[in-house]
Design an enzyme around this catalytic site. Structure first.
Site, PDB file in Angstrom:
ATOM      1  N   SER A   1       4.563   3.078   7.748  1.00  0.00           N
ATOM      2  CA  SER A   1       4.266   1.902   6.925  1.00  0.00           C
ATOM      3  C   SER A   1       5.448   1.561   6.030  1.00  0.00           C
ATOM      4  CB  SER A   1       3.038   2.164   6.058  1.00  0.00           C
ATOM      5  OG  SER A   1       1.879   2.225   6.841  1.00  0.00           O
TER       6      SER A   1
ATOM      7  N   HIS B   1       0.819  -1.217   0.000  1.00  0.00           N
ATOM      8  CA  HIS B   1       0.000   0.000   0.000  1.00  0.00           C
ATOM      9  C   HIS B   1       0.850   1.262   0.000  1.00  0.00           C
ATOM     10  CE1 HIS B   1       0.458   0.054   4.516  1.00  0.00           C
ATOM     11  NE2 HIS B   1       0.391   1.354   4.310  1.00  0.00           N
TER      12      HIS B   1
ATOM     13  N   ASP C   1       0.332  -7.456   1.643  1.00  0.00           N
ATOM     14  CA  ASP C   1       0.761  -6.069   1.863  1.00  0.00           C
ATOM     15  C   ASP C   1       2.284  -5.948   1.884  1.00  0.00           C
ATOM     16  OD1 ASP C   1       0.321  -3.374   2.026  1.00  0.00           O
ATOM     17  OD2 ASP C   1       0.158  -3.334   4.206  1.00  0.00           O
TER      18      ASP C   1
END
Length: 288
Positions: A140, A31, A61
């Protein structure tokens, strides 16, 4: 070594990544890279380099990118299988644009599940690490590391105040990373099962030595599992002769080499052991 990564001119955000090879491969979240094909990486030693996206797998992911030119010393990928609740961890990343930030905390839980999506396709990433190390937007794709400096997870989500989640580095994710590096994508085998953990009845547990198995909550119509005769309510005990105690263990066998090959499964149905042979097909977007 940590890097912050940003996409091309149409990108509106940035995240973090981990250098994990000497020849320029970086590991981050799917992402984080989104649909961009490249961008610029800024390393914690002050250097920058353009990167290209090698492959991304939204259903785990995880994504692999590669920079042109040299990189700082790579990090060592560890093994999340050895983690314990209460163990000290540090999260490294680019939270809120503050590059090279480090926060500390502990592993607050193991075995969490993280829903992921790829368009209309959905999946659950199993065995996700929960930590109370402070995570914010921008973390992230960054490293979750332990005291010896090895990376045991890739930070992926803020679950709430004081709670963050990381995709573990384990045997399954190493296979995903290797597939992304070599092929740019992950080929998965598909059976068509919806599963949840279940205890094995005491009589069968005493007979087999297996205490936990997987309940088939649903079997997708006209799927390989359906054609093999599996039914909702069956309790899946073994796959290819090996005990299965969680959906994760089954998913760990559902890669390219299982596609189109007979797979032996043993289930408990109405108190009896039933053997079936299923032939997984390749997972397509309509199956996910």
């Amino acid at each position: 070594m940590q890097a912050s990564v940003g996409g091309g001119r149409r990108a509106v955000g940035a995240g973090s990544a981990v250098v994990f090879t000497e020849d320029g491969f970086l590991l981050t979240n799917a992402h984080v890279v989104g649909r961009t094909s490249g961008g610029e990486a800024a390393f914690s030693d002050g250097t920058t380099a353009p990167f290209g996206v090698i492959g991304a797998d939204p259903l785990s992911d995880l994504a692999v990118v590669r920079v042109a030119g040299g990189t700082p010393t790579p990090a060592i990928l560890g093994d999340a299988a050895g983690l314990r609740v209460g163990q000290l961890v540090v999260a490294v990343g680019n939270p809120l644009g503050l590059a090279g930030s480090v926060t500390a905390g502990v592993v607050s839980a193991l075995g969490r599940s993280l829903p992921t999506r790829d368009g209309s396709a959905a999946r659950v990433v199993e065995d996700v690490i929960q930590t109370d190390a402070s995570l914010n937007p921008g973390n992230s794709g960054g490293a979750l590391a332990i005291a010896d400096g090895s990376v045991v997870g890739i930070n992926t989500a803020v679950a709430g105040i004081g709670l963050g989640l990381a995709v573990p580095i384990n045997d399954t994710t190493r296979r995903i990373i290797a597939a992304l590096m070599s092929d740019g994508r992950v080929r998965r085998a598909y059976l068509g099962l919806v599963m949840s953990p279940a205890p094995v009845p005491p009589r069968v547990a005493e007979q087999t030595g297996q205490r936990t198995a997987v309940l088939l909550a649903d079997v997708v119509a006209d799927s390989p599992a359906d054609r093999a005769g599996l039914r909702a309510g069956d309790v899946l005990l073994t796959v290819a002769g090996r005990p299965v105690a969680s959906a994760t263990e089954l998913q760990g066998t559902m890669f390219a080499e299982a596609i189109g090959r007979p797979l032996a499964l043993t289930v408990l149905r109405s108190g009896a052991l039933v053997d079936v042979i299923a032939e997984p097909v390749e997972l397509s977007a309509s199956d996910r």
